[in-house]
Scaffold this active site. Sequence first.
Site, mmCIF file in Angstrom:
data_model
loop_
_atom_site.group_PDB
_atom_site.id
_atom_site.type_symbol
_atom_site.label_atom_id
_atom_site.label_comp_id
_atom_site.label_asym_id
_atom_site.label_seq_id
_atom_site.Cartn_x
_atom_site.Cartn_y
_atom_site.Cartn_z
ATOM 1 N N CYS A 12 -14.343 18.236 -23.807
ATOM 2 C CA CYS A 12 -13.660 19.486 -23.485
ATOM 3 C C CYS A 12 -13.449 19.542 -21.981
ATOM 4 O O CYS A 12 -13.864 18.653 -21.234
ATOM 5 C CB CYS A 12 -14.465 20.703 -23.957
ATOM 6 N N CYS A 15 -16.428 19.153 -19.741
ATOM 7 C CA CYS A 15 -16.854 17.768 -19.530
ATOM 8 C C CYS A 15 -16.080 17.146 -18.370
ATOM 9 O O CYS A 15 -16.636 16.400 -17.564
ATOM 10 C CB CYS A 15 -16.629 16.937 -20.789
ATOM 11 N N CYS A 79 -18.596 -28.846 -13.147
ATOM 12 C CA CYS A 79 -20.049 -28.774 -13.002
ATOM 13 C C CYS A 79 -20.476 -27.323 -12.854
ATOM 14 O O CYS A 79 -19.643 -26.414 -12.820
ATOM 15 C CB CYS A 79 -20.511 -29.580 -11.782
ATOM 16 N N CYS A 82 -18.967 -25.191 -10.092
ATOM 17 C CA CYS A 82 -17.654 -24.609 -10.397
ATOM 18 C C CYS A 82 -17.820 -23.244 -11.066
ATOM 19 O O CYS A 82 -17.086 -22.297 -10.778
ATOM 20 C CB CYS A 82 -16.864 -25.545 -11.311
ATOM 21 N N ASP A 493 20.301 15.555 2.694
ATOM 22 C CA ASP A 493 20.898 14.652 3.658
ATOM 23 C C ASP A 493 22.259 14.244 3.090
ATOM 24 O O ASP A 493 22.441 14.240 1.868
ATOM 25 C CB ASP A 493 20.001 13.428 3.847
ATOM 26 N N ASP A 686 17.320 9.785 1.761
ATOM 27 C CA ASP A 686 17.139 8.397 1.339
ATOM 28 C C ASP A 686 16.817 7.431 2.468
ATOM 29 O O ASP A 686 16.461 6.284 2.210
ATOM 30 C CB ASP A 686 18.396 7.894 0.626
ATOM 31 N N ASP A 690 15.014 10.154 7.346
ATOM 32 C CA ASP A 690 14.744 11.348 6.535
ATOM 33 C C ASP A 690 13.252 11.567 6.299
ATOM 34 O O ASP A 690 12.862 12.623 5.813
ATOM 35 C CB ASP A 690 15.445 11.243 5.175
#
Length: 804
Positions: A12, A15, A79, A82, A493, A686, A690
Site C-alpha cells: 500500500c 509501504c 584457469c 581467469c 523561440d 530547440d 534557448d
Amino acid sequence: MHRQYKLSGLNCAACARRSAAAAAEVGGVLEANTNFATHTLELDTDEGFDPSALEARLARAGYPLQTEAIVLDLEGLSCASCVLRVEKALSAVDGVVEPKVNLAEDRLRAKVYSGVTAGDLIAAVKAAGYGARVRSDEAAEVVDKSVAYRDRFILSVVLAVPVFVLAMGRHMVPGFGALIDSTLGARTDMLLQLVLTTLVLAWPGRRFFTLGIPALLRGAPDMNALVALGTLAAWGYSTVITLFPSAMHVAGHGVYFEAAAVICTLILLGRWLEARAKGRTGAAIRALMDLSPKTARVEQADGSVAERPVAEIATGDILHLCPGERVAVDGIVLSGQSHVDESMLTGEPLPVLKSEGDAVSAGTLNTNGALRLRADAVGSKTALAQIIRMVETAQGARLPVQALIDRVTMWFVPVVLGLAALTFAVWLAVGPDLAHALVAGVAVLIVACPCAMGLATPTSIMVGMGRAAKLGVLFRKGEALQKLQSVRAVVFDKTGTLTEGRPELAAVLPADGVEAAEALSLAAALEVKSEHPIAHAIVRGAGQVPEAEGFRSQTGQGVEAQVNGRAIRVGIPEWVGGTIPAPLQAEADQRTARGETVVWVSRDAQVIAAIAVADRIKDSARDTIRALRAEGLEPVMVTGDAQPTAEYVAGQLGITRVVAGVRPEGKRDTVTKLKEEFGAIAFVGDGINDAPALAASDVGIAIGTGTDVAVEAADVVLMSGDPQAVPRAIALSHATLRNIRQNLAWAFGYNIALIPVAAGVLFPAFGITLSPMLAGGAMALSSVFVLGNALRLNRVSLTKGASA
C-alpha cells in the site's frame, strides 16, 4: 548519481513511504522516493553510497530489493585466475550482487538488482579481456503476477463456495438448515466450514498473513495486516464457537467462517483484477521495449553476414537491414536507401527517407529498402533505451499533490486499527452481543482501503506518461505534468520551433565593388565551423570554402576568424562593425519585411555584404497557435531576429506578442518578466541559446530534433519537432490531473462514507450494518475502480473540451 531499484513487499502507499524513509537513512543517499504503482525505488546518491547497506536496511524494513538471475556463456577462460578476474570485473558493475563463474562449464551465473541487463554484464566481461554471450538454450523465467493471483482466486473459490452455501443457505433458503442438520448434522456442518475456511486462509490466502503479520510486528501495519487481522478475528471467533461452544455461551450457528473465506476470495479477486490493470498501465513501456529486436545480422571480417544476439553487438559493427526489419542499434547508413517508420519514437505517421550519411535509431522499422549501417550506439546507449529510462523515471515521479496522500497514509492504517478496536469495544459494551461487536470490528478492518489512495496518483501518472510517449511527448521531469496545467502563457523561440529551422539561402546583397560569390565564400569559411541553422544555409549555398583560422563565436552576436590574413566577421550589425551603405540597408530592410533573416559580413571592419536566408514556417504552427488560444493561453514569440522579420512571421501565425532582437540572456529575462505578468510560463525552444530560457521557465519544452543542451535543460521533450505536440501535452496534463482528482475523490470519499457504516453508525436508527463479506467486496473493487479510471487516459481525446 541517480539509481533505480525494484522492491518487494510493497502492499500500500504507506509501504512506499516507509521504504523510501528506510532508504533515506542509508549513508550516501541524498533523496529517496518510492512509486507504489511500479514498486520502484528512485535514489539520488553521492560517492559514499554503499548498495549493500541499502540492501540490508530495506531487508530489515521488510521491503527487500528485487533481484534477477542472468546466465552467460563465457569464452577464453583457462584457469582459476581467469575466474577471479571476471568475478572482480563484474563485482565492480553497479547492481551486480553475486557473480559466480564455473570454470568447468565456462558459465556465469549472476544475481543482479532489477534494471541491470545482460548487455551490461557482457560489456564488463569483454572489458576484462574475455568473451561472453547470452545463454542460447536457457530462457529467463518470467512470473506473471496476474496468472498467480488468478490461480489463487480460483482455488479460493473452489474452497469458499461450499462454506458460503452451507452458511448463507440457512438464512436465504427455507428448509435448507433443517436439511443440513438432518443429513450432515449441525456439528459436522460447522467442522466442515472450519476445515474449508482454514484451507482458504492457509493456502491461497497465506500471503495476507506472511506479509501482514510481520509488518504488524514491525510496528508498520499495511493493507495485508488489516486483512489478516479481520479474517483471523472472524476465523478465530468461529473456531472457538465450533470447538468449545460452551466457552462463549453462544448457541446455534453463530459462526462467521463464510465471512473469512469469502473476504479472502473477494480480495484475491480484487488483487487479480488489479494485477491485470497494473499490467496495462505499463503497456507503453513494454511496447517501447518490444521495439528492440533480439538479433541482428552483422557483417563479418570476411564479408559474410551472420545473425548475432543484439547484446553482443559492439560500436563500430556493420549491420545489414532488410525490408520489414527493425533497427537494432543507433547508427549511420553506409549504403542503401529506404523509408524508415519512426512513428513509435516521434509520433510522426509518415516514414522518413534514409540514405547514405543519415542517422537511424534503434526500434524504428525499415519499410521498403535494404540498408547497410554502422553501429554508433548500442544497448543502454541507444536513443530508444534513453527514452525508456526517461519514461520510466517520469512515470515514477512524485507530484506535489502526492504530499497530501503521504500525510494521510502515514496514519491511515494505525487509525483504522484504532477505529476497529473502538468499534468492537463500544458494541461490546452497548450492543446486543459479542458477535455483533466482532462483526462490526471486522467490517471496519476489511472495508478500509489505503491501496486505492496509494494507487490514485501513480497509476494516472503511469498511464498519462505512457500515452504521452505514444504521441512523441516525453516528460523528463514528472512534476512538469502537474505544472503544465497551471501554465497561462506559452513562449516560443522562432527558429527551429515555429519554423523548419533549416533556412535556405535567399540572396547575397554585396556592397559596391564586391563580388557576391566572394562575400558568400568568406562568410561560408566562418560559418562552416558553426552549428547555427543560418550558418548551414550559407555553407550549403556557397561553392568554394576557403580555410579560416582563429575562429571565435560570440553567442547571440556572430562569429569571426582570419581568412587569407584578413579579419572577417559575420553576424549582427553591432558585431561586424563599420558603416552600412544606405542602398544596401534599404535592400536588407525589404528582405526583412518579407520575413527573411539578414546577416552582415565585414572584412577588416568594412561591411562588404548582407546575406538573406529564409526559414519556412512549419505546417502545424498555425494550428498550434489556434489550439493554445482556444484553451485561453497567450502565445508569445521570442527571437534573436530583427523586429520586422519577427513581426512578419508572428503575423502569419496570428501571434500578437513578439519580443525580437534578444540575446540568450534576453530570452531568459523575457521569460522572467512574462512570469510576473501571467504567472506560470512554458518556454518552447530547440537551440543551445534557448537553454537559459528553458531552465528559467516553469516548464521548459524542448524540440527533440534540437540540440542535446536544450533537451537536457528541458522538462518536456517533443520527439517529432511538431509544435502541435505542445497543446497536446498541455491537454494531457489537464486530463491526467483531472483523473488524479477523480481517483482521490473516490479513494477518500469511499473510506469516509463506508468506514462509519461498517462501524455501525446507522444501526441504532435504521438497523443497517455492513456485512464483512460486502466490506471485502467493496474494498477489493475500490482499487480496481481507481485503476480502471486511470486506464481511461489511454482513450482521452486531446482536444478542447476533452474529459477524462
